[in-house]
Write a protein that holds these residues in place. Structure first.
Motif, mmCIF file in Angstrom:
data_model
loop_
_atom_site.group_PDB
_atom_site.id
_atom_site.type_symbol
_atom_site.label_atom_id
_atom_site.label_comp_id
_atom_site.label_asym_id
_atom_site.label_seq_id
_atom_site.Cartn_x
_atom_site.Cartn_y
_atom_site.Cartn_z
ATOM 1 N N SER A 86 0.859 -1.189 0.000
ATOM 2 C CA SER A 86 0.000 0.000 0.000
ATOM 3 C C SER A 86 0.897 1.242 0.000
ATOM 4 O O SER A 86 1.943 1.204 -0.660
ATOM 5 C CB SER A 86 -0.906 -0.044 1.250
ATOM 6 O OG SER A 86 -1.939 0.905 1.159
ATOM 7 N N HIS A 87 0.535 2.265 0.735
ATOM 8 C CA HIS A 87 1.302 3.524 0.666
ATOM 9 C C HIS A 87 1.570 4.078 2.058
ATOM 10 O O HIS A 87 0.897 3.705 3.022
ATOM 11 C CB HIS A 87 0.531 4.560 -0.166
ATOM 12 C CG HIS A 87 -0.780 4.952 0.451
ATOM 13 N ND1 HIS A 87 -0.961 6.086 1.219
ATOM 14 C CD2 HIS A 87 -1.994 4.341 0.434
ATOM 15 C CE1 HIS A 87 -2.213 6.161 1.629
ATOM 16 N NE2 HIS A 87 -2.864 5.113 1.166
ATOM 17 N N THR A 88 2.522 4.984 2.185
ATOM 18 C CA THR A 88 2.807 5.586 3.507
ATOM 19 C C THR A 88 2.819 7.112 3.431
ATOM 20 O O THR A 88 3.201 7.766 4.396
ATOM 21 C CB THR A 88 4.173 5.094 4.050
ATOM 22 O OG1 THR A 88 5.185 5.381 3.069
ATOM 23 C CG2 THR A 88 4.156 3.610 4.370
ATOM 24 N N PHE A 97 -2.869 5.723 9.940
ATOM 25 C CA PHE A 97 -3.169 4.342 9.541
ATOM 26 C C PHE A 97 -3.441 4.157 8.041
ATOM 27 O O PHE A 97 -3.207 3.078 7.509
ATOM 28 C CB PHE A 97 -4.394 3.854 10.339
ATOM 29 C CG PHE A 97 -4.146 3.783 11.829
ATOM 30 C CD1 PHE A 97 -4.207 4.931 12.620
ATOM 31 C CD2 PHE A 97 -3.816 2.581 12.440
ATOM 32 C CE1 PHE A 97 -3.951 4.875 13.996
ATOM 33 C CE2 PHE A 97 -3.573 2.505 13.812
ATOM 34 C CZ PHE A 97 -3.636 3.662 14.586
ATOM 35 N N ASP A 98 -3.936 5.209 7.372
ATOM 36 C CA ASP A 98 -4.283 5.123 5.944
ATOM 37 C C ASP A 98 -3.051 4.724 5.141
ATOM 38 O O ASP A 98 -2.061 5.450 5.118
ATOM 39 C CB ASP A 98 -4.804 6.495 5.504
ATOM 40 C CG ASP A 98 -5.114 6.572 4.024
ATOM 41 O OD1 ASP A 98 -5.524 7.641 3.565
ATOM 42 O OD2 ASP A 98 -4.945 5.546 3.317
ATOM 43 N N GLY A 99 -3.101 3.557 4.551
ATOM 44 C CA GLY A 99 -1.972 3.061 3.736
ATOM 45 C C GLY A 99 -0.931 2.350 4.571
ATOM 46 O O GLY A 99 -0.485 1.238 4.240
ATOM 47 N N LEU A 197 -4.119 -4.810 1.968
ATOM 48 C CA LEU A 197 -4.789 -4.654 3.265
ATOM 49 C C LEU A 197 -4.903 -3.149 3.531
ATOM 50 O O LEU A 197 -3.920 -2.418 3.344
ATOM 51 C CB LEU A 197 -3.952 -5.334 4.365
ATOM 52 C CG LEU A 197 -4.395 -5.141 5.820
ATOM 53 C CD1 LEU A 197 -5.759 -5.793 6.066
ATOM 54 C CD2 LEU A 197 -3.357 -5.731 6.784
ATOM 55 N N HIS A 198 -6.081 -2.696 3.947
ATOM 56 C CA HIS A 198 -6.284 -1.248 4.148
ATOM 57 C C HIS A 198 -7.341 -1.004 5.208
ATOM 58 O O HIS A 198 -8.178 -1.862 5.478
ATOM 59 C CB HIS A 198 -6.720 -0.608 2.813
ATOM 60 C CG HIS A 198 -6.429 0.851 2.695
ATOM 61 N ND1 HIS A 198 -7.173 1.818 3.317
ATOM 62 C CD2 HIS A 198 -5.449 1.521 2.043
ATOM 63 C CE1 HIS A 198 -6.676 3.010 3.034
ATOM 64 N NE2 HIS A 198 -5.627 2.869 2.260
ATOM 65 N N ILE A 199 -7.300 0.144 5.827
ATOM 66 C CA ILE A 199 -8.399 0.506 6.754
ATOM 67 C C ILE A 199 -9.617 0.860 5.900
ATOM 68 O O ILE A 199 -9.476 1.336 4.776
ATOM 69 C CB ILE A 199 -8.006 1.704 7.651
ATOM 70 C CG1 ILE A 199 -7.561 2.916 6.825
ATOM 71 C CG2 ILE A 199 -6.913 1.286 8.640
ATOM 72 C CD1 ILE A 199 -7.315 4.176 7.649
HETATM 73 MN MN MN Z 1 -5.060 4.887 1.354
#
Ligand code: MN
Ligand code: HGY
Ligand code: MN
Length: 424
Positions: A86-88, A97-99, A197-199
């Motif tokens: 995912s991403h940071t 938490f997103d990414g 996996l993601h919120i």
């Molecule tokens: Mn995201």
């Protein structure tokens, strides 16, 4: 079969520490946990992520598009690879938490696989994609868009509010824009599957008291910059019935955008996030105003009509005010459906370890949208407290993340040995 029960607590603690440590890389001049793409805080955090990947036993490299790629070798070097990640990067004033959950959670899944002694037959690539969030250039998912071959030369000329180009931003970040455009994974080895996996970033899982969502489809996004041109006048002397007030036309357009989102027959949202008046003086009737809006839906049929409906209404209202309007539309991405085979594998994995789940559409867009151009795609969601995201209040309990990691690890081990038919 991967036995995850006793490792859950340990994984939750390791994950929590990682989330909170990564959150310390932030722009302290901005609210929340801000780590925008190309920022210094983001540049420093990339080193931390690379070291975290190496510590998880992955071979780490940064591709020419700025994606950090960690590789866990499989037993069969000829088998098309599995990809997760995912991403940071964050939005301005974002959360922790997103990414991040999809990158650190993937590293935790690698840890679980390692501790279980299981070897995948396929290489597993864990990716921290560059710049997923929409940015001042109006383009999201820079890293995944590039490797999917969906970033083009014209995009490099996109400018931010100061007039700097995306190409220059790449150069200032130490990346060669030409090499970015060349970094198309489609040209090298084929990929077996991508799962992220993601919120959830919304309230559904928490309201339904479910620890897991398996994504059915990811929203399409239409972006609009509308420029309203009226006539400048002295705010104190121009009579009210004789003005060409660009701000009033824009204000009516903001409400048109909102009505469009509220009127969606199935799923739809519409948001105006910025109104800017060219004039800085408080005593001049605004003559040039720019409105930035976006409309989203997983209902492609409705979304495809949004440009025509909004243009017609906004133009008619503006004309009544003697104001001209120019529309600059762009499609951030079209609606993308998760691969049915991956959905079924993830569902079987969750069922096998007794994790209750629900099918769920994603109103947020993700790197998975662009990875779907390279391989069968799937996503797993974990709950967001009070459905809050893209703000400092964003929170997901570490135990919930660990549950998502367990589901991801199970899904990866099953995908490793599952042939996937092409999506119809
Ligand atoms: Mn995201
Ligand atoms: O805008 C989005 O949906 C994502 O968070 N970039
Ligand atoms: Mn986001």
């Amino acid at each position: 079969m991967l036995d995850l029960t006793d490792q859950g607590q340990e994984a939750a603690e390791r994950l929590g520490d990682g989330v909170l440590e990564l959150a310390t890389y932030r722009d302290t001049a901005r609210p929340g946990w801000t780590r925008e793409v190309f920022s210094e805080a983001y540049r420093e955090s990339r080193q931390w992520v690379s070291e975290r990947m190496a510590a998880a036993g992955l071979e780490v490299q940064v591709d020419p598009a700025g994606n950090i790629v960690g590789r866990l070798a499989g037993t069969d070097p000829n088998a098309p690879a599995l990809v997760t990640g995912s991403h940071t990067d964050t939005v301005d004033g974002g959360g922790r938490f997103d990414g991040v959950v999809g990158v650190l959670g993937a590293l935790e899944a690698v840890q679980l696989l390692r501790e279980s002694g299981q070897r995948l037959s396929r290489d597993l690539l864990v990716v921290d994609f560059l710049g997923e969030e929409s940015n001042a250039f109006g383009l999201s998912c820079l890293g995944s868009r590039a490797i999917a071959g969906e970033l083009n030369r014209a995009d490099l000329d996109r400018q931010d509010y100061r007039g700097a180009s995306l190409g220059q931003a790449y150069r200032d970040f130490g990346l060669d824009p030409g090499a970015v455009l060349q970094t198309r994974w489609a040209r090298t080895a084929p990929l077996h599957a991508f799962i992220e996996l993601h919120i959830e970033q919304g309230p559904t899982l928490e309201q339904r008291q479910l620890p897991l969502g398996i994504v059915t489809s990811i929203t399409g996004i239409e972006r609009l910059v509308a420029t309203f041109t009226g006539s400048p006048d002295h705010a104190g002397t121009r009579p009210m019935n004789d003005r060409k007030d660009a701000m009033v036309a824009a204000a009516e357009a903001v409400l048109s955008v909102r009505r469009e989102g509220c009127g969606a027959p199935n799923h739809g949202v519409a948001t105006t996030t910025r109104i800017e008046s060219e004039s800085r003086s408080p005593n001049v009737v605004p003559s040039l105003v720019r409105m930035t809006s976006e409309v989203r839906s997983v209902d492609n049929g409705w979304l495809s009509g949004v440009r025509g409906r909004l243009a017609e209404e906004i133009l008619a209202n503006a004309r009544n005010l003697g104001v001209d309007v120019e529309f600059d539309w762009s499609t951030d991405n079209t609606v993308v459906h998760a691969h049915a085979g991956i959905h079924d594998v993830a569902a079987a994995a969750a069922d096998a370890v007794g994790i209750p789940w629900m099918p769920i559409p994603s109103g947020a867009t993700h790197d998975a949208v662009h990875m779907a151009a390279l391989a069968p795609m799937g996503m797993i969601f974990v709950p967001s407290r009070a459905g809050k995201s893209h703000c400092p209040e964003e929170w997901t309990d570490f135990a919930d993340i660990a549950t998502g990691v367990g589901a991801l690890a199970q899904t990866l081990t099953r995908l490793d040995r599952t042939e996937l038919n092409p999506q119809p």
